[in-house]
Structures are given as structure tokens and as C-alpha cells.
Design a protein around this motif. Structure first.
Motif, mmCIF file in Angstrom:
data_model
loop_
_atom_site.group_PDB
_atom_site.id
_atom_site.type_symbol
_atom_site.label_atom_id
_atom_site.label_comp_id
_atom_site.label_asym_id
_atom_site.label_seq_id
_atom_site.Cartn_x
_atom_site.Cartn_y
_atom_site.Cartn_z
ATOM 1 N N ILE A 1 0.846 -1.200 0.000
ATOM 2 C CA ILE A 1 0.000 0.000 0.000
ATOM 3 C C ILE A 1 0.881 1.251 0.000
ATOM 4 C CG2 ILE A 1 -1.669 1.321 1.365
ATOM 5 C CD1 ILE A 1 -2.745 -1.503 2.258
ATOM 6 N N ALA A 2 1.947 1.213 0.813
ATOM 7 C CA ALA A 2 2.845 2.373 0.872
ATOM 8 C C ALA A 2 3.491 2.617 -0.487
ATOM 9 C CB ALA A 2 3.917 2.142 1.932
ATOM 10 N N ALA A 3 3.935 1.542 -1.147
ATOM 11 C CA ALA A 3 4.593 1.703 -2.452
ATOM 12 C C ALA A 3 3.611 2.261 -3.476
ATOM 13 C CB ALA A 3 5.156 0.366 -2.924
ATOM 14 N N ILE A 4 2.380 1.711 -3.484
ATOM 15 C CA ILE A 4 1.387 2.180 -4.454
ATOM 16 C C ILE A 4 1.022 3.637 -4.170
ATOM 17 C CG2 ILE A 4 -0.997 1.889 -5.238
ATOM 18 C CD1 ILE A 4 -0.527 -1.171 -4.759
ATOM 19 N N ALA A 5 0.876 3.962 -2.886
ATOM 20 C CA ALA A 5 0.521 5.336 -2.526
ATOM 21 C C ALA A 5 1.627 6.299 -2.931
ATOM 22 C CB ALA A 5 0.262 5.437 -1.026
ATOM 23 N N ALA A 6 2.888 5.901 -2.710
ATOM 24 C CA ALA A 6 4.009 6.773 -3.079
ATOM 25 C C ALA A 6 4.036 6.983 -4.584
ATOM 26 C CB ALA A 6 5.323 6.172 -2.599
ATOM 27 N N ALA A 7 3.812 5.909 -5.340
ATOM 28 C CA ALA A 7 3.819 6.027 -6.801
ATOM 29 C C ALA A 7 2.682 6.930 -7.258
ATOM 30 C CB ALA A 7 3.706 4.654 -7.442
ATOM 31 N N ALA A 8 1.504 6.755 -6.673
ATOM 32 C CA ALA A 8 0.352 7.556 -7.071
ATOM 33 C C ALA A 8 0.574 9.028 -6.713
ATOM 34 C CB ALA A 8 -0.915 7.037 -6.392
ATOM 35 N N GLY A 9 1.148 9.254 -5.519
ATOM 36 C CA GLY A 9 1.444 10.629 -5.112
ATOM 37 C C GLY A 9 2.420 11.287 -6.068
ATOM 38 N N GLY A 10 3.444 10.541 -6.467
ATOM 39 C CA GLY A 10 4.425 11.076 -7.417
ATOM 40 C C GLY A 10 3.769 11.423 -8.744
ATOM 41 N N ALA A 11 2.936 10.497 -9.235
ATOM 42 C CA ALA A 11 2.272 10.735 -10.521
ATOM 43 C C ALA A 11 1.391 11.980 -10.441
ATOM 44 C CB ALA A 11 1.440 9.522 -10.917
ATOM 45 N N ALA A 12 0.718 12.151 -9.292
ATOM 46 C CA ALA A 12 -0.154 13.317 -9.144
ATOM 47 C C ALA A 12 0.661 14.611 -9.134
ATOM 48 C CB ALA A 12 -0.975 13.191 -7.872
ATOM 49 N N SER A 13 1.835 14.588 -8.469
ATOM 50 C CA SER A 13 2.655 15.812 -8.428
ATOM 51 C C SER A 13 3.209 16.151 -9.803
ATOM 52 C CB SER A 13 3.837 15.665 -7.480
ATOM 53 O OG SER A 13 3.487 14.882 -6.381
ATOM 54 N N VAL A 14 3.518 15.098 -10.573
ATOM 55 C CA VAL A 14 4.056 15.336 -11.912
ATOM 56 C C VAL A 14 3.020 16.061 -12.778
ATOM 57 C CG1 VAL A 14 4.652 14.124 -14.038
ATOM 58 C CG2 VAL A 14 5.781 13.511 -11.918
ATOM 59 N N ALA A 15 1.749 15.853 -12.470
ATOM 60 C CA ALA A 15 0.702 16.477 -13.284
ATOM 61 C C ALA A 15 0.772 18.001 -13.224
ATOM 62 C CB ALA A 15 -0.662 15.993 -12.829
#
Lengths: 286, 184, 426
Positions: free
Chosen positions: B27-41
Motif C-alpha cells: 500500500i505504501a509503495a502504491i501510494a508513493a507512486a500515485a502521489g508522485g504521478a499526481a505531483s508530476v501532473a
């Protein structure tokens, strides 16, 4: 196992090698290598030194700008974050009084909307630095046929730009005996060129460097620095090189800062993914 | 290959694993990846906002002697039309008389001009309905009439009739002298 | 993937959708339940990394196109406008410019992995050919994109590459004039290059779909080169391959970020910050690093037409490879002799890259003057590139076909699982 590791290392080394060739400068350069300067903006945490940029701007304004344009830089840029006259009190550089005063010193071309005739008005912060010559032909005519290059991205348009600029400005030497230098040209060991045709000495010992159309532009005391820094030739050369790097890459501070944040994030993400990967594969042989 | 069914799945039979800890790392890994993708937007969205050179667009100065009484001059400012209207005494009076009339967007005439310079009405010339340029002097109130959908403005630029919701907008401006105004 | 699907829609909505457009079934069968050999190593993560690269290039590219002006008079300044004025423009442009290099790093690893483990051999020929088509399209896109900033390297790169076609007998000059839309590289050339540079990535994306389709029909190769025979040989794509690909992508992004934030111009050339000037050629013309080996082959041949043919031939070798390889064993893990020649091939490609970045007459060992062999000193980069190019072609045209017939291979395991299990026991 060792073999496997070795072959993996070989692949990585091969690609690293291939990469480094790509960025490498072509050989057969005849000019002297510019000495390495330690600038404040180098390295992953490097930042422009504001005092140095202000000094460099003064050198540009009082000396270089007599011949060199800087058409991509607007007055407002001088007050942008990271720029020579940035002031946290004026986050919008168009309000910065120093920048406004600099702009107001220049007259720029305009059109009189009443008559349609060309006219002049004082520059505002949105205007771009004023070029010394109307066009390329005028620039060449005033400089013995040579064109002083625009300085906006000069520091990126030369290999090791800031070092090169400092070396050129700082590095004029008397032409060695046996070298014919045309009138109005100057010998500079750091300027690229091939001088074998104008060299009368040993053909295997052609002096390095070339002839440049720019007379030595700076000497000790050419400008007076407002911050009291001793105005030596080397100081001026170093400061103007830093200023030109800022002009070419004004977002460098921002880039370095964001880069650190991105790398920290990616390291964290990679660590999490590594543990996730190890957990998933825990009971599978592979 | 085609007759293969997928078999192996994560073996649940290992007692030493704590399922909650195991799930947490995923969950932590998926959340970190999703957070990164959102910031890249954000950079990709923000690049469509006005660039620094657009934001720095110069303010304009205008010589008022060019506008005769009862007339209007339209100039371009930040890519939009700007109305500079020299109102006649009758037009000013008509606007002031209606100060208390029922309106969609009530405003006093005095608040739409600078004190002592009542004849100068300076407005952004885009209809507040859908952005067309209203024509000078049209409509029942003698102000402006928008040809697109029939909005009518009075001589203070207030919306009186039609679909537009708001009065014509006022730019920031200041008089540099009696004959010179600086907009923006 | 042929074979039956194990997807079972769980909710009413997914059941409804599944009987109308089984897109979730497709996604499930391709990326969740898809059986992957259990022994894939990190070289197999580059397919996912390449999709990431393509995605990054398309997204940053669309955004750059919003701010770029494809006009010879304005292009250079519009790029600088992106770098200076557009919000985060510097980040997006550096990501796109370095992204191209990252894309090529990944594609070269991906191709060499295919070469090493015999991923082009039956039944994966079409899969391999589609990959070669993608590589060609990537090279075309990379070249077209490099022209757009309209700096000196853009302009002269475009001039040199389009002039390759002038080598063709009879039609050559007409073709170059047609490519340029004039008598030299100029505004019409820039406009069409921009149009094509925008188009080709979507063509690449289309061929990628075919590539993945072909992959899912024949299944992934693996380090042993032995086809999976039972359930014990495979694992479901999710979570096993997804998490491994994700980890590898994250590592790859670290390298990408180091270039974007700290070395953004190190892979480019300083001369491209000088606006295009049709009357002055820069002292040293070099293509981007990913073209250097082919550029070296071009220059190694003293004849213009033959040089161009050799260069395109070097790429054509990849297309012919499935039919040049006569070996019965797929993976070089069990072909010790082939392995040696393979690494020599990698070396020859790197040497060619090195030669491409140097002037032909530069000395390899500085200061050593020998004699003139045919047209130049053997101690020169032109001769080094000739030797490397000869090996490059020999590898495809002689070594690969002959070696397969004569080599002694080591024993190949029965199944994928057996060496893995053996390794564990040992």
C-alpha cells in the motif's frame, strides 16, 4: 556467479562508455584548454551568487553591451528569483524599483500611433535589453567585419561556457614571433582556430589558439564595483562569465532545488518498491 | 503455451508472515507512486497558465485629446478591446439619474469613473455574457448594444437588459495628467 | 495470448461491459493473469521501461508543441521562450530532450537482450521484426525532433542526413529537393519535420500495440530460452512482473532525473545553442550519441553511395537476423563461443560510437605516426571504424550463420524450473 556479475558489469560499462562518447567534444582542437574555475553554481547544490551577478551585470552593461546584444533577456528578468537584482520584497520583478530604474535608462523603438512614424520611448520592465546595433550588417560594419555574438545563451553555446568566456577575456597574449596577425585582429590562445597558414615557424609547432576580432575588452579597473570588490581583470572576467551563465540558464537554482526533491522522492519510492518486490517474490525461486 | 493455465499464486501457507505488515508495504509503495504521478501532473497543467512574458505585458498610456466629446476610441489592451469614452453632459446626467433604478448589477455612476473626471468612462469592451464586443451608442439606454445576444448597457456601462449578468468591467487605470491616462 | 481467459467479471456493471466490450478481460488477460516465465532477469524489465519512455515523450511533446513555433524565424526563440517564460517550461523541455536519450539507452539494452537470449528466433520472428520497425521509427522521430530547436546542429544535421538521399543514382537530387521543399533546408523543411515529428510517436504507439500483441501470442522468451512447459515454469504477471517492472522503472527514473536536473545539456551539443545559420557550418558536426555507430559506418566507406548503403545495411542486419541465425539453441547462456562473439559485437558497436564522435583523421594513439594505408594512417579513427564495421557486418553475415552449425553448446535444461531448482539445491 562471478562470471554473471562480470558480464553484467561489462554491459553497464559498455553503455556508460557509449554515453560518454556522445557528450565528448571532438578532438583536433587546437586551442588551449580553458582553466577550470570554481563557480558557485556548479555541483548539485550550486546556486548563483547574487553579488557576483550584480558585478557581472555591471561589466556587461559598461563594457560588453557596447558591441554584444542580449536579445532574449528582458529587464524584468534581472529582478527574477535567482537573478542579479532579485528582492524578496518584490516577487513580481516588474515592480522592482531597481529593475524599473535600469529599464528607464534605455530608449526603445516604438511607433507613434498618431502619425505612424517610428518613435522612441523609455523602456519598461517588459522590454528586452537593447541591442547596440540595428542589425547584423551594422554590427559587422562597426567591428571590422566580425559579428559580436548575441550573449543571451553564449555560456551554453560553448563547451564549458563559463570557463571558456573567462579564459578568452582574461587570456589575450602577445602573438608569438613568426605568427602573422592581420591588423584589427588579436591573438588569443583560447580562441579556436587553425593558424598553420599564418605561421612561419616550425610547422609541427603551430601555436595553439586563433585570432579573434575582439580587442582585449577588459583591464584592471575597467569598471568600479559597487560592493567594493577589487576590480582586477580576473575578477571582472570571472564575474561576467557567471553573469552570462545566469543569462543563459536563469532557472538553474530552481532546477537544482527541484532535482534534490525529485531524487529524494525517487529513492524513497525505489526503497518501498524494493521491499514490496522482495515480499512478493519471497517464496518463489527464480 | 496455449494449453497452459496460470497456476502459481502467492502461497498463503507461510505462518511466519504477518499479513498486515505484508500489505502495508504494498500500500505504501502504491501510494508513493500515485502521489508522485499526481505531483508530476502539476507542471503539465501549470504550463498552460500565462507565461512570464505574457504576465509582464506592458501597461498602455493613452492621450485623451484624441477622443472628442460624445465619442469613443477603442484600443487593444492585453489582447482585448478597451473602450475610452468621452461622455457628454447629457450622457452623464442620464447615467446618474438611473443610479437607483432596478438593475441586475447595481452600481453608482460615481463609482465607475474617477472623481472630477466624470466625462471619462474607461471600460474593458467585452460583453459579460459571452465575450463579444458591444457596439457603441446602441440599445435603449444609448450606451452599448451587444450584437451577439442583445445585451444592452447604459452610458455608465451598466447592464440594463439582455442575458449579460454583470456591468462592463473596469480596468485599473490612473490619470497621469489631465490629458494622459495609464491603463494597467 | 491465445488460450482461455480466466477473467470472471464480479459486479453487474463489469458483466454488462464484458458482454459488450471485453476491454477489462483484455487488460486482465494481458497484464494481470498473463503467465510470465518465473526466471526473467532485470533485462526483461526494459519493455516496461520503454513504454514509460514513450509515454513521457508523448506527454512532454504534446505540451511542448503548445508553446513551440515551427517557423524558421521564430523556432529558436520559441524554444528559449519555453526555457525562460513558460511555467516549468525548462523542466518539460529538458525532460523531452533527455528523454530521447533515455529512450535509446533503454531500446539498446532491450535489443541486446534479445540478441543475447535469442528472442528473435522462431516463433518470435514477427515480434522481432515489429521491434525493428519501432527502432527505425524511433530513429526517424529522434532525428526530426533534433531539427526543431533550429540551432546550428539542428540545421546541419538536417542538411547532412537529407543529403544522404542525394547518393541515390538518378533520383537522388529530386528526392532531396522534395524532402526540403526548396533548394536547401529551410522553413518548409522545418514545418514538415515538425508535422512528422508529431505524427510518428503515435505510429510508434500503434506498432507497440502490435508488438505487445505478437508477444502475447508467442509468450515471453526467458534466460534459458526453453519454452515454459508447465505451471511450475510460470508466474502470473501481476503481482510478480508488475512489482519487478515498477522497481526497475523507479531505478531508471533516478538516472533520468540525474540527467534532467543536473546534466541537462551533457548529452547535447553546445553548438545547438547557436541559432541556425545556413552560411556557416560548425567546425565539428556530430549526430546525437545514439546515431554515432551508424555515422561511423557511413564515414568508414570512402564512396558516397556505398557509405549510405552500408549505413542502412547495418540497420537491415537486425531485420534479417532471425533468418541468419542457424543455432538450434536459443539462449547464449548455453552457447559459450557465441557469447564471446556477442561481447565482441557489443565492443565493436561501442568502438564505432567512439569513432563517430571523432574526426576521421584523428589519431587513436596520440603522437604515433605510422604510414599511409590506401588513403590514411592506420592509426586513425577512420581505420579503427573500418575494422569495427567489418566485425559488425561479419557478426551478422558470417559468424551468426556459421557458428550455429559448428559450435559446441553446453547442455540445455529440460524445463525453466529445473535450473532454478537445481541452483537452489546447490
Amino acid at each position: 556467479m562471478t562470471l554473471k556479475l562480470l558480464s553484467k558489469a561489462a554491459v553497464l560499462a559498455a553503455f556508460a562508455g557509449l554515453l560518454s562518447f556522445g557528450g565528448a567534444v571532438m578532438a583536433a582542437t587546437t586551442e588551449a584548454e580553458a582553466p577550470k574555475t570554481q563557480f558557485s553554481f556548479e555541483g548539485p547544490f550550486g546556486k548563483f551568487d547574487q553579488a557576483q551577478l550584480q558585478r557581472g551585470y555591471k561589466v556587461y552593461r559598461e563594457v560588453c553591451s557596447a558591441c554584444h546584444s542580449m536579445s532574449l533577456v528582458a529587464f524584468r528578468n534581472l529582478g527574477d528569483k535567482g537573478g542579479p537584482f532579485y528582492d524578496p520584497k518584490y516577487p513580481n520583478s516588474n515592480d522592482n524599483p531597481v529593475v524599473k530604474a535600469i529599464a528607464a535608462d534605455y530608449m526603445v523603438d516604438d511607433i507613434d500611433t498618431e502619425t505612424g512614424d517610428p518613435s522612441k520611448r523609455p523602456a519598461v520592465t517588459a522590454d528586452y535589453l537593447v541591442a547596440p546595433f540595428k542589425n547584423e550588417y551594422a554590427a559587422r560594419a562597426s567591428n571590422g567585419g566580425a559579428l559580436p555574438p548575441d550573449m543571451s545563451v553564449l555560456a551554453k553555446a560553448r563547451e564549458r561556457g563559463p570557463d571558456y568566456i573567462r579564459a578568452i577575456v582574461n587570456g589575450y597574449k602577445a602573438a608569438p614571433a613568426g605568427l602573422t596577425v592581420a591588423p584589427g585582429k588579436y591573438y588569443n590562445p583560447y580562441f579556436p582556430g587553425d593558424m598553420s597558414s599564418s605561421w612561419k615557424g616550425d610547422p609541427n609547432d603551430v601555436p595553439e589558439g586563433g585570432v579573434i576580432g575582439m580587442p582585449p575588452p577588459l583591464r584592471d579597473g575597467s569598471v568600479t564595483f559597487d560592493d567594493g570588490t577589487k576590480s582586477t581583470l580576473d575578477q571582472q572576467a570571472t564575474d561576467v562569465a557567471a553573469f552570462l551563465m545566469w543569462a543563459a540558464e536563469p532557472k538553474l537554482n530552481e532546477r537544482h532545488q527541484l532535482g534534490a526533491a525529485v531524487l529524494i522522492y525517487l529513492l524513497l519510492l525505489s526503497t518501498l518498491l524494493w521491499f514490496s518486490y522482495k515480499t512478493v517474490w519471497k517464496h518463489e525461486s527464480h | 503455451m496455449s494449453n497452459l493455465a496460470v497456476g502459481a499464486t502467492i502461497d498463503p501457507g507461510h505462518a511466519s508472515d504477518d499479513p498486515s505488515r505484508r500489505d502495508f508495504i504494498h500500500i505504501a509503495a502504491i501510494a508513493a507512486a500515485a502521489g508522485g504521478a499526481a505531483s508530476v501532473a502539476w507542471p503539465f497543467i501549470d504550463q498552460m497558465n500565462p507565461a512570464a512574458d505574457t504576465l509582464a505585458l506592458a501597461s498602455v498610456e493613452f492621450d485623451l485629446t484624441k477622443v472628442m466629446e460624445g465619442m469613443q476610441v477603442t484600443i487593444k489592451w492585453r489582447g482585448k478591446p478597451l473602450f475610452i469614452r468621452n461622455r457628454s453632459a447629457a450622457e452623464i446626467a442620464a447615467a446618474q439619474k438611473d443610479d437607483n433604478a432596478p438593475m441586475k448589477d447595481p452600481a453608482k455612476d460615481a463609482d465607475r469613473v474617477k472623481a472630477g473626471k466624470e466625462q471619462w468612462l474607461i471600460l474593458i469592451g467585452t460583453c459579460t455574457h459571452l465575450g463579444c464586443v458591444p457596439t457603441f451608442g446602441g440599445g435603449d439606454w444609448g450606451g452599448w448594444f451587444c450584437p451577439c445576444h442583445g445585451s444592452q448597457y447604459d452610458t455608465a456601462g451598466r447592464i440594463r437588459k439582455g442575458p449579460a449578468p454583470l456591468n462592463l468591467a473596469l480596468p485599473d487605470y490612473a490619470f497621469l495628467s489631465d490629458t494622459k491616462v495609464k491603463i494597467g | 495470448m491465445s488460450g482461455h481467459s480466466t477473467y470472471t467479471p464480479k459486479t453487474g456493471l463489469t458483466r454488462w461491459l464484458d458482454s459488450r466490450l471485453p476491454i477489462l478481460r483484455l487488460a486482465h488477460d494481458s497484464f494481470v493473469d498473463y503467465p510470465t516465465p518465473r526466471n526473467l532477469n532485470y533485462f526483461w524489465t526494459f519493455g516496461g521501461i520503454l513504454s514509460l519512455c514513450l509515454g513521457v515523450q508523448i506527454i512532454t511533446g504534446i505540451v511542448l508543441a503548445m508553446n513551440y513555433t515551427a517557423n524558421a524565424a521564430l523556432a529558436f526563440n520559441s524554444v528559449e521562450h519555453i526555457m525562460r517564460d513558460v511555467n516549468y517550461g525548462w523542466l518539460i523541455r529538458y525532460a523531452h530532450a533527455n528523454g530521447a536519450s533515455m529512450f535509446f539507452i533503454a531500446v539498446y539494452v532491450h535489443m541486446l537482450r534479445g540478441l543475447y537470449y535469442g528472442s528473435y528466433k522462431a516463433p518470435r520472428e514477427v515480434l522481432w521484426l515489429l521491434g525493428c520497425v519501432i527502432y527505425l521509427l524511433m530513429m526517424a522521430t529522434g532525428f526530426l525532433g533534433y531539427v526543431l530547436p533550429w540551432g546550428q546542429m539542428s540545421f546541419w544535421g538536417a542538411t547532412v542526413i537529407t543529403n544522404l538521399f542525394s547518393a541515390l543514382p538518378l533520383v537522388g537530387p529530386s528526392i532531396t529537393t522534395w524532402l526540403w521543399g526548396g533548394f536547401a533546408v529551410d522553413n518548409p523543411t522545418l514545418n514538415r519535420f515538425f508535422s512528422l515529428h508529431y505524427l510518428l510517436p503515435f505510429v510508434i504507439a500503434g506498432v507497440v500495440v502490435l508488438h505487445v500483441w505478437a508477444l502475447h501470442v508467442v509468450g515471453q522468451n526467458n534466460p534459458t530460452g526453453v519454452e515454459p512447459k508447465s505451471k511450475a515454469d510460470v508466474l502470473p504477471f501481476t503481482p510478480y512482473a508488475t512489482v519487478k517492472d515498477g522497481f526497475a522503472m523507479s531505478l531508471f527514473m533516478i538516472m533520468f532525473a540525474v540527467f534532467v536536473f543536473y546534466l541537462p545539456n551533457s548529452l547535447g551539443h553546445a553548438d545547438n545553442y547557436i541559432p541556425a545559420n545556413p552560411i556557416v557550418t560548425p567546425a565539428h558536426i556530430v549526430p546525437e550519441w545514439y546515431f554515432l555507430p551508424f555515422y561511423a559506418i557511413l564515414r568508414a566507406v570512402p564512396d558516397k553511395l556505398m557509405g549510405v548503403l552500408a549505413m542502412f545495411g547495418a540497420i537491415a542486419c537486425f531485420f534479417a537476423l532471425p533468418w541468419l541465425d542457424t543455432s538450434k539453441v536459443r539462449s547464449m547462456r548455453y552457447r559459450p563461443t557465441a557469447r564471446l562473439y556477442f561481447w565482441l559485437f557489443v565492443l565493436s558497436a561501442c568502438v564505432l560510437g567512439l569513432c563517430g564522435a571523432r574526426l576521421p583523421d584523428d589519431q587513436v594513439i596520440p603522437g604515433l605516426k605510422t604510414f599511409t594505408l590506401i588513403d590514411s594512417d592506420p592509426n586513425s579513427f577512420v581505420w579503427l571504424s573500418r575494422i569495427a564495421a567489418l566485425y559488425y557486418f561479419a557478426y551478422f553475415l558470417l559468424i551468426t550463420p556459421i557458428l550455429g552449425l559448428v559450435e559446441k553448446t553446453s547442455p540445455v535444461p529440460e524445463t525453466i524450473a529445473s535450473p532454478a531448482l537445481n541452483a537452489k539445491k546447490a
